[in-house]
Motif scaffolding. Sequence first.
Motif, PDB file in Angstrom:
ATOM      1  N   ARG A  91       0.879  -1.039  -0.080  1.00  0.00           N
ATOM      2  CA  ARG A  91      -0.009   0.065  -0.078  1.00  0.00           C
ATOM      3  C   ARG A  91       0.839   1.290  -0.028  1.00  0.00           C
ATOM      4  O   ARG A  91       1.442   1.877   1.189  1.00  0.00           O
ATOM      5  CB  ARG A  91      -0.964   0.065   1.288  1.00  0.00           C
ATOM      6  CG  ARG A  91      -1.822  -1.296   1.441  1.00  0.00           C
ATOM      7  CD  ARG A  91      -2.813  -1.047   2.450  1.00  0.00           C
ATOM      8  NE  ARG A  91      -3.549  -2.346   2.703  1.00  0.00           N
ATOM      9  CZ  ARG A  91      -4.762  -2.880   2.210  1.00  0.00           C
ATOM     10  NH1 ARG A  91      -4.905  -2.398   1.177  1.00  0.00           N
ATOM     11  NH2 ARG A  91      -5.101  -4.059   2.681  1.00  0.00           N
ATOM     12  N   ASP A 150     -12.412  -8.269  -0.806  1.00  0.00           N
ATOM     13  CA  ASP A 150     -13.439  -7.725   0.125  1.00  0.00           C
ATOM     14  C   ASP A 150     -14.984  -7.639  -0.875  1.00  0.00           C
ATOM     15  O   ASP A 150     -15.964  -7.581  -0.558  1.00  0.00           O
ATOM     16  CB  ASP A 150     -13.407  -6.175   0.440  1.00  0.00           C
ATOM     17  CG  ASP A 150     -12.401  -5.818   1.301  1.00  0.00           C
ATOM     18  OD1 ASP A 150     -11.838  -6.928   2.153  1.00  0.00           O
ATOM     19  OD2 ASP A 150     -11.717  -5.001   1.308  1.00  0.00           O
ATOM     20  N   GLY A 183     -13.531  -7.262   5.355  1.00  0.00           N
ATOM     21  CA  GLY A 183     -14.470  -6.631   4.574  1.00  0.00           C
ATOM     22  C   GLY A 183     -14.097  -5.233   4.558  1.00  0.00           C
ATOM     23  O   GLY A 183     -14.557  -4.287   3.735  1.00  0.00           O
ATOM     24  N   GLU A 200     -16.177  -6.542   9.502  1.00  0.00           N
ATOM     25  CA  GLU A 200     -15.352  -5.188   9.598  1.00  0.00           C
ATOM     26  C   GLU A 200     -16.313  -4.153   9.351  1.00  0.00           C
ATOM     27  O   GLU A 200     -17.021  -4.252   8.184  1.00  0.00           O
ATOM     28  CB  GLU A 200     -14.096  -5.217   9.262  1.00  0.00           C
ATOM     29  CG  GLU A 200     -13.023  -6.059   9.522  1.00  0.00           C
ATOM     30  CD  GLU A 200     -11.717  -6.143   8.615  1.00  0.00           C
ATOM     31  OE1 GLU A 200     -10.677  -6.182   9.257  1.00  0.00           O
ATOM     32  OE2 GLU A 200     -11.870  -5.722   7.367  1.00  0.00           O
ATOM     33  N   HIS A 214      -5.850 -12.098   8.933  1.00  0.00           N
ATOM     34  CA  HIS A 214      -5.473 -12.456   7.734  1.00  0.00           C
ATOM     35  C   HIS A 214      -5.292 -13.887   6.928  1.00  0.00           C
ATOM     36  O   HIS A 214      -4.911 -14.186   5.804  1.00  0.00           O
ATOM     37  CB  HIS A 214      -3.729 -11.947   7.501  1.00  0.00           C
ATOM     38  CG  HIS A 214      -3.895 -10.497   7.609  1.00  0.00           C
ATOM     39  ND1 HIS A 214      -4.147  -9.652   8.898  1.00  0.00           N
ATOM     40  CD2 HIS A 214      -3.694  -9.692   6.500  1.00  0.00           C
ATOM     41  CE1 HIS A 214      -4.143  -8.549   8.495  1.00  0.00           C
ATOM     42  NE2 HIS A 214      -3.777  -8.367   7.258  1.00  0.00           N
ATOM     43  N   ARG A 268      -6.886 -14.178   3.571  1.00  0.00           N
ATOM     44  CA  ARG A 268      -6.153 -13.662   2.474  1.00  0.00           C
ATOM     45  C   ARG A 268      -5.411 -14.512   1.886  1.00  0.00           C
ATOM     46  O   ARG A 268      -4.977 -14.326   0.589  1.00  0.00           O
ATOM     47  CB  ARG A 268      -5.573 -12.311   2.918  1.00  0.00           C
ATOM     48  CG  ARG A 268      -6.303 -11.112   3.163  1.00  0.00           C
ATOM     49  CD  ARG A 268      -5.852  -9.955   2.280  1.00  0.00           C
ATOM     50  NE  ARG A 268      -4.720  -9.563   2.406  1.00  0.00           N
ATOM     51  CZ  ARG A 268      -4.298  -8.384   3.048  1.00  0.00           C
ATOM     52  NH1 ARG A 268      -5.203  -7.620   3.623  1.00  0.00           N
ATOM     53  NH2 ARG A 268      -3.183  -8.108   3.094  1.00  0.00           N
TER      54      ARG A 268
HETATM   55  O1  F6P Z   1      -9.057  -4.903   1.487  1.00  0.00           O
HETATM   56  C1  F6P Z   1      -8.689  -6.129   2.041  1.00  0.00           C
HETATM   57  C2  F6P Z   1      -8.463  -6.143   3.451  1.00  0.00           C
HETATM   58  O2  F6P Z   1      -7.972  -7.546   3.825  1.00  0.00           O
HETATM   59  C3  F6P Z   1      -9.713  -5.730   4.000  1.00  0.00           C
HETATM   60  O3  F6P Z   1     -10.536  -6.633   4.312  1.00  0.00           O
HETATM   61  C4  F6P Z   1      -9.016  -5.336   5.642  1.00  0.00           C
HETATM   62  O4  F6P Z   1      -9.622  -4.549   6.317  1.00  0.00           O
HETATM   63  C5  F6P Z   1      -7.585  -4.800   5.066  1.00  0.00           C
HETATM   64  O5  F6P Z   1      -7.357  -5.376   3.913  1.00  0.00           O
HETATM   65  C6  F6P Z   1      -6.415  -5.227   5.847  1.00  0.00           C
HETATM   66  O6  F6P Z   1      -5.381  -4.534   5.468  1.00  0.00           O
HETATM   67  P1  F6P Z   1      -3.791  -4.988   5.843  1.00  0.00           P
HETATM   68  O7  F6P Z   1      -3.131  -6.139   5.631  1.00  0.00           O
HETATM   69  O8  F6P Z   1      -3.080  -3.860   5.374  1.00  0.00           O
HETATM   70  O9  F6P Z   1      -3.629  -4.758   7.327  1.00  0.00           O
END
Ligand code: F6P
Length: 337
Positions: free
Chosen positions: A90, A146, A189, A239, A268, A271
């Motif tokens: 990011r 999301d 989310g 969330e 996570h 993910r």
């Molecule tokens: O946008 C995807 C996501 O997994 C969201 O669901 C969550 O709020 C966010 O990213 C978490 O981000 P990071 O991995 O940067 O903490």
Amino acid sequence: MRKLFRRGHLQTNTAAMSSKRIVIITSGGDAPGMNAFIRAACRAALHEGWDVYGGRRGYEGLINDDFVPLDRAATANRIARGGTFLGTARSMEFFKPEGRAKAAANLHKRGIDALIACGGDGTFRGAELLQAEHGIQVVGAPGTIDNDLVGCDYTIGYDTAVNTAAEAIDRIRDTAESHGRTFFVEVMGRHAGSIAMDVGVACGAEFIAVPETVTNLAEVCAHMHRKGPQKRFIGVIGEGDEEGDATMIAAKMKETYGIEVKVTILGHIQRGGSPTVRDRILASRLGVAAVEAVRNGASNIMVGEVGSSIVHTPLAETFGTHKPIRPGILQLAEILT
Ligand code: F6P
């Protein structure tokens, strides 16, 4: 007319092809299926006879001139892997004009004509600025667990994430049932309740909290009493709910109603993991569609699948609004929880 033959038998009208050099990046939160996307976009571009680069760690790679040439071999043995082999970030730097100027200078230096970016709303906001300020052709593809983007039925990674979350909640249900306990399970989310709603319905949850609807804790308490004491009760908390996260809502249940709630935050884990077939196919289709969009001169758009069609949505729309939860699933939850 271009015909599809088995590889090695491709009959291509090279005179009709224009040579291009493109870069593919994955950006923002990773999502299962991003590797399948890179593979598909890379191979579709090679099929056009173009040069293909990957940018490492999303926009950070463009800023730091961190590019890797991509060919068939580089994208082999990736389709079943979670994460993104190009890396992601990011990037804060890219949201400053100087960061974007550095990125554009590196793209110009390498003779790169177009950027294909797989990510979410933040990624598309950045891509739109790059196009507006530096005239670079940009095409986006929805890659986020999301499922919050307009212009597509599903985002790459969503199907894997909901299946991972559902598997975890099924396990929690076993122990909740055995002990007659109440569990609140928090799913991801960010500001969108799509994951929570689908997983809640799929797992037979008694309570689903999402930011798009009003959460009424007195009603949750009444529901528990209707079920009776020592009965399994599962709440799925998305969330961004206005009552807070799962830990906060559990604390309110204790304080206000004296109800003990166990909390599990899936985090996570949602993910990671090998993408489902549905995500691999979606990613493959969108990778090819992104290259077709570049070939046809489209820019500043996101490719998405709606029904069985590929649609192009202006990038500004993708980060200007969030996709609402499907009305059908809200109705199901109303009847079934
Ligand atoms: O946008 C995807 C996501 O997994 C969201 O669901 C969550 O709020 C966010 O990213 C978490 O981000 P990071 O991995 O940067 O903490």
